[in-house]
Design a protein around this motif. Structure first.
Motif, PDB file in Angstrom:
ATOM      1  N   ALA A 140       0.832  -1.207   0.000  1.00 14.20           N
ATOM      2  CA  ALA A 140       0.000   0.000   0.000  1.00 14.20           C
ATOM      3  C   ALA A 140       0.864   1.254   0.000  1.00 14.20           C
ATOM      4  O   ALA A 140       0.588   2.224  -0.711  1.00 14.20           O
ATOM      5  N   ALA A 141       1.948   1.231   0.788  1.00 16.31           N
ATOM      6  CA  ALA A 141       2.863   2.372   0.828  1.00 16.31           C
ATOM      7  C   ALA A 141       3.572   2.537  -0.508  1.00 16.31           C
ATOM      8  O   ALA A 141       3.766   3.659  -0.993  1.00 16.31           O
ATOM      9  N   ALA A 142       3.951   1.409  -1.127  1.00 19.75           N
ATOM     10  CA  ALA A 142       4.637   1.457  -2.421  1.00 19.75           C
ATOM     11  C   ALA A 142       3.720   2.024  -3.502  1.00 19.75           C
ATOM     12  O   ALA A 142       4.158   2.788  -4.363  1.00 19.75           O
ATOM     13  N   ARG A 143       2.437   1.662  -3.463  1.00 20.81           N
ATOM     14  CA  ARG A 143       1.491   2.183  -4.446  1.00 20.81           C
ATOM     15  C   ARG A 143       1.399   3.707  -4.363  1.00 20.81           C
ATOM     16  O   ARG A 143       1.348   4.405  -5.378  1.00 20.81           O
ATOM     17  N   LYS A 144       1.350   4.226  -3.135  1.00 23.78           N
ATOM     18  CA  LYS A 144       1.254   5.673  -2.960  1.00 23.78           C
ATOM     19  C   LYS A 144       2.477   6.391  -3.528  1.00 23.78           C
ATOM     20  O   LYS A 144       2.401   7.569  -3.883  1.00 23.78           O
ATOM     21  N   ALA A 145       3.608   5.662  -3.602  1.00 27.93           N
ATOM     22  CA  ALA A 145       4.831   6.243  -4.146  1.00 27.93           C
ATOM     23  C   ALA A 145       4.974   5.991  -5.641  1.00 27.93           C
ATOM     24  O   ALA A 145       6.012   6.324  -6.225  1.00 27.93           O
ATOM     25  N   GLY A 146       3.947   5.372  -6.255  1.00 29.32           N
ATOM     26  CA  GLY A 146       3.975   5.212  -7.702  1.00 29.32           C
ATOM     27  C   GLY A 146       4.192   3.813  -8.224  1.00 29.32           C
ATOM     28  O   GLY A 146       4.254   3.619  -9.439  1.00 29.32           O
ATOM     29  N   ALA A 147       4.285   2.811  -7.340  1.00 30.22           N
ATOM     30  CA  ALA A 147       4.468   1.433  -7.793  1.00 30.22           C
ATOM     31  C   ALA A 147       3.134   0.835  -8.213  1.00 30.22           C
ATOM     32  O   ALA A 147       2.068   1.361  -7.882  1.00 30.22           O
ATOM     33  N   GLY A 148       3.174  -0.272  -8.955  1.00 30.66           N
ATOM     34  CA  GLY A 148       1.966  -0.974  -9.344  1.00 30.66           C
ATOM     35  C   GLY A 148       1.677  -2.095  -8.374  1.00 30.66           C
ATOM     36  O   GLY A 148       1.526  -1.878  -7.179  1.00 30.66           O
TER      37      GLY A 148
END
Length: 228
Positions: A140-148
């Motif tokens: 979830a944190a990675a998604r907020k930083a632009g990951a898929g």
């Protein structure tokens, strides 16, 4: 360039055999299959319990001069599969140890995969090892930083009981390994976002690292190669 290539093939659960067979026919001596689960790029689908799926991760180590045939053979074996069937990527490996014998980059490799190929976007493989139950928080944190999306593999820690007592750290043996392929320009932001999670605030609670991806190809009917 290293003398070896590490090939990672992400496939639906139960579909690793066809990729492994293609690799062996192209000269590979085999690989290792780990079971995991894929996390959907959509936070809404994940929250509703949809989009996640069981996955196989096929891991193959090959000499660089054998790598081109193995990589291409796996891609060809999956061409008739459905769209977004999976993906395959490569990483440089500096050395290998087998049966007490070590090999390193002094050993001559073959032609690099990028010879004659169009250079594609730079990608990074971000790997996060953390206590079991927190991989979805990291995703979830990675998604907020632009990951898929990402893939989670169940794992376990290897710290000895004496180590835990000596360092005064509570070692949780049950781990999860989250693997995310992200654009190189988003790598630092994703790592920073993961590092700031409360579940990683205590010493010994986890680690995150990244490695540059060599070649990356989506598998299936509409797969397109991004050569490096």
């Amino acid at each position: 360039m290293g003398a070896f290539k590490l090939i990672l093939v992400n496939l639906p659960h139960g579909k690793s055999e066809q990729a492994s067979k293609a690799a062996v026919q192209a000269g590979s001596f085999g690989g290792t299959v780990a079971m995991g689960r894929g996390i959907s790029p959509s936070p809404l689908l994940s929250a509703l319990g949809f989009g996640d799926s069981s996955r196989d991760l096929l891991i193959i180590l090959s000499k660089e001069n054998e790598y081109r045939n193995i990589f291409s053979s796996i891609v060809s074996a999956c061409k008739k599969e459905k769209k977004a069937f999976g993906h395959i990527l490569s990483l440089d490996a500096d050395g290998m140890a087998k049966s007490g014998v070590a090999f390193n980059t002094d050993e001559s490799g073959g032609d690099a995969m990028e010879n004659g190929q169009e250079k594609g976007p730079s990608l990074s493989l971000i790997t996060v090892v953390l206590n079991r139950g927190y991989a979805d928080d990291a995703m979830a944190a990675a998604r907020k930083a632009g990951a898929g999306g990402g893939t989670v593999i169940n794992a376990r820690g290897t710290a000895r009981e004496d180590d835990a007592k000596f360092f005064g750290v509570h070692i949780v043996p049950e781990k999860e390994m989250l693997m995310i392929v992200a654009p190189q320009e988003k790598r630092a932001g994703v790592l920073d976002a993961i590092q700031g999670l409360p579940c990683l605030s205590q010493p010994g609670s986890g680690i995150a690292f990244s490695a540059a991806v060599g070649d990356f190809t989506m598998l299936g009917r509409s797969g397109e190669k991004d050569g490096r």
